[in-house]
Design an enzyme around this catalytic site. Structure first.
Site, PDB file in Angstrom:
ATOM      1  CB  SER A  59       2.479  -2.858   5.618  1.00 33.07           C
ATOM      2  OG  SER A  59       1.275  -3.409   6.049  1.00 33.07           O
ATOM      3  CB  SER A  80      -1.248  -1.110   5.906  1.00 33.12           C
ATOM      4  OG  SER A  80       0.058  -0.859   6.412  1.00 33.12           O
ATOM      5  CE  LYS A 123       1.203   2.720   5.980  1.00 32.12           C
ATOM      6  NZ  LYS A 123       1.756   1.379   6.270  1.00 32.12           N
TER       7      LYS A 123
END
Ligand code: GLN
Length: 487
Positions: free
Chosen positions: A175, A151, A76
């Site tokens: 998330s 997210s 990420k």
């Protein structure tokens, strides 16, 4: 080859069915062909990945390499990566190239895993749809007009689209679990402090926790074994040694007490999701577990409490992005005040600004006691609900999200509707407890997730539970239709 899970890749590399170079090349080609559609990557590091694959193949040939050696993953874009842009989904960090690796990234490098690049995310991890990214929304492989959640939506979509077998992610209020539920992937947010936060861009430091996202529990166990462990560079990282989480995956579920919170089946829950969750719970009963209804009475306060605390912490954490030390700087500032104002004004997106404003407000003199201090007190009550529940049960299970993947743009005009996506995940985050999402069915052709909340440091048990479920069901194997490759 893109259908292989991490466990299958580990086996294939060991048995010399293919090399790390071959699978890395294959996945890079697939990313080139398909990711213009999904937009799950912000940066693809093809050259570096191939160089890493070459050295992994050497290590594998020598023998004795760690199990994740040669396995391609991605990070990420919240994790700092040496010499590779780390944007955190923001224009603010569009030009930020860190001189160091986050501990999580270093751990994977150390065992010879390959990084294919950096995955898309909501700006500074604020969001539940991946639409807040400066680099554009990510598309859920399960529907062209559907969000993948956020997210960590880039990591989740990339795994669901079979662009890679696993990716790192982070969870502040949901998330990892929410995007896992919306994309039919398996994701784990460990106990707060289980994984080092060093080098992971801070959003809300008392809640942020890194974790793995993959196709199934066994793969998540492989990744967690690399990521977990003590780190002197993060004072909130627990002083617990890393362990091999794949070793505990074949334990019986017989006699296990599963708490089912009545508040997690409230009016806002999609009735078809309730049906899928009940079916999943029945599978556990067949495996010998016992269901016990429990109550987590402060559940309704979790979302407001979270948005006071997370925003407060975000407002202080994000004060470092001022256009001076690093990050975006506006053109031709007239004076220092103008530089601060325009650099922040031009580089932060709407949601980030909203959080900074809320956070600054609740921390300001005169409002601190009414909001921030009050939220901290309620946080304590939310945590106590779980402490009491875990006196009676071994784990807690319920839905991960109230709805399946919603349409792109559907909730953008209404931040509160977006915030309610995390209604079932946020309480565990506020309590520092580990939470997991496991695919448990489809509703109108869209995946939904079963959430497993464990007691502190009980990740091994949670992974075993998820694995046992995945031995008797095949929801985690359901695959989204792939779009036609770009010309
Ligand atoms: N959706 C929540 C938020 O917007 C949680 C995000 C997260 O876990 N990083 O804050």
């Amino acid at each position: 080859m893109h259908q292989f899970t991490i466990a299958e890749i580990i086996r294939g590399l060991k048995n010399k069915q293919f090399s790390s170079m071959e699978i890395t090349r294959h996945l890079l080609t697939r990313i080139t062909q398909l990711d213009s559609h999904y937009n799950s990557f912000i940066t693809v590091t093809a050259e570096q990945a191939l160089a890493e694959a070459a050295s992994a193949d050497k290590r594998l040939a020598e023998g004795g390499a760690p199990s994740m050696c040669g396995v391609p993953i991605a990070h990420k874009d919240i994790f700092c990566t040496t010499a590779v842009r780390t944007s955190c989904g923001s224009k603010m960090l569009d030009n930020f190239v860190p001189p160091y690796d986050a501990s999580v990234v270093a751990s994977f490098k150390h065992c010879g895993s390959i990084s294919l690049g950096k995955t898309n995310m909501d700006e500074f991890a604020m969001g539940s749809s991946n639409e807040n990214s400066h680099y554009g929304a990510t598309i859920n492989p399960w529907g062209n007009n559907r969000v993948p959640g956020g997210s960590s939506g880039g990591s989740a979509a990339a795994v669901a689209a079979r662009l890679l077998p696993g990716a790192t992610a982070s969870d502040t209020g949901g998330s990892i679990r929410q995007p896992a539920a919306l994309t039919n992937t398996t994701g784990l947010k460990p106990t707060y402090g289980r994984i080092s936060r060093w080098g992971m861009v801070a959003f809300a430091s008392s809640l942020d926790q890194a974790g793995p996202l993959a196709r199934n529990a066994e793969d998540v166990a492989h990744m967690l074994s690399v990521m977990a462990g003590a780190d002197v560079r993060d004072s909130t990282c627990l002083n617990r040694p890393s362990q091999d989480y794949t070793l505990g995956l074949n334990k019986s579920v017989n006699g296990l007490k599963i708490g089912v919170p009545k508040e997690y089946f409230s009016a806002g829950l999609h009735p078809e999701i309730a049906v899928r969750i009940e079916a999943a719970l029945k599978e556990y009963v067949k495996l010998g577990a016992e269901l016990i209804e429990i109550s987590l009475p402060h559940t309704a306060m979790a979302v407001p409490t979270y948005y006071v605390i997370a925003s407060a912490e975000a407002s202080t954490n994000l004060s470092r992005f001022d256009g001076v030390r690093y990050g975006y700087r506006c053109n031709n500032p007239t004076n220092l005040r103008d530089l601060y104002k325009r650099s922040r004004g031009e580089a932060f997106g709407e949601e980030v600004k909203r959080r900074i404003l809320i956070g600054s407000y609740v921390l300001s003199a005169g409002y601190y006691d009414a909001y921030y201090k009050k939220a901290q007190q309620v946080r304590r009550l939310i945590k106590q609900d779980f402490v009491d529940a875990f006196k009676r049960v071994d784990v807690i299970m319920g839905p991960t999200t109230p709805t399946p993947a919603f349409a792109l743009g559907e909730k953008n005009a209404d931040p509160i509707a977006m915030y309610l996506q995390d209604i079932y995940t946020i309480a565990a985050s506020l309590s520092g407890l580990p939470g997991m999402s496991v695919p448990c069915g489809l509703v109108n052709g869209l995946p939904v997730g079963l959430q497993i909340i464990g007691n502190y440091l009980d990740e091994a048990r949670m992974l075993n539970l998820a694995h046992q479920y995945q031995q008797v069901t095949d929801w985690h194997q359901a695959e989204a239709a792939t779009p036609a490759p770009a010309a």
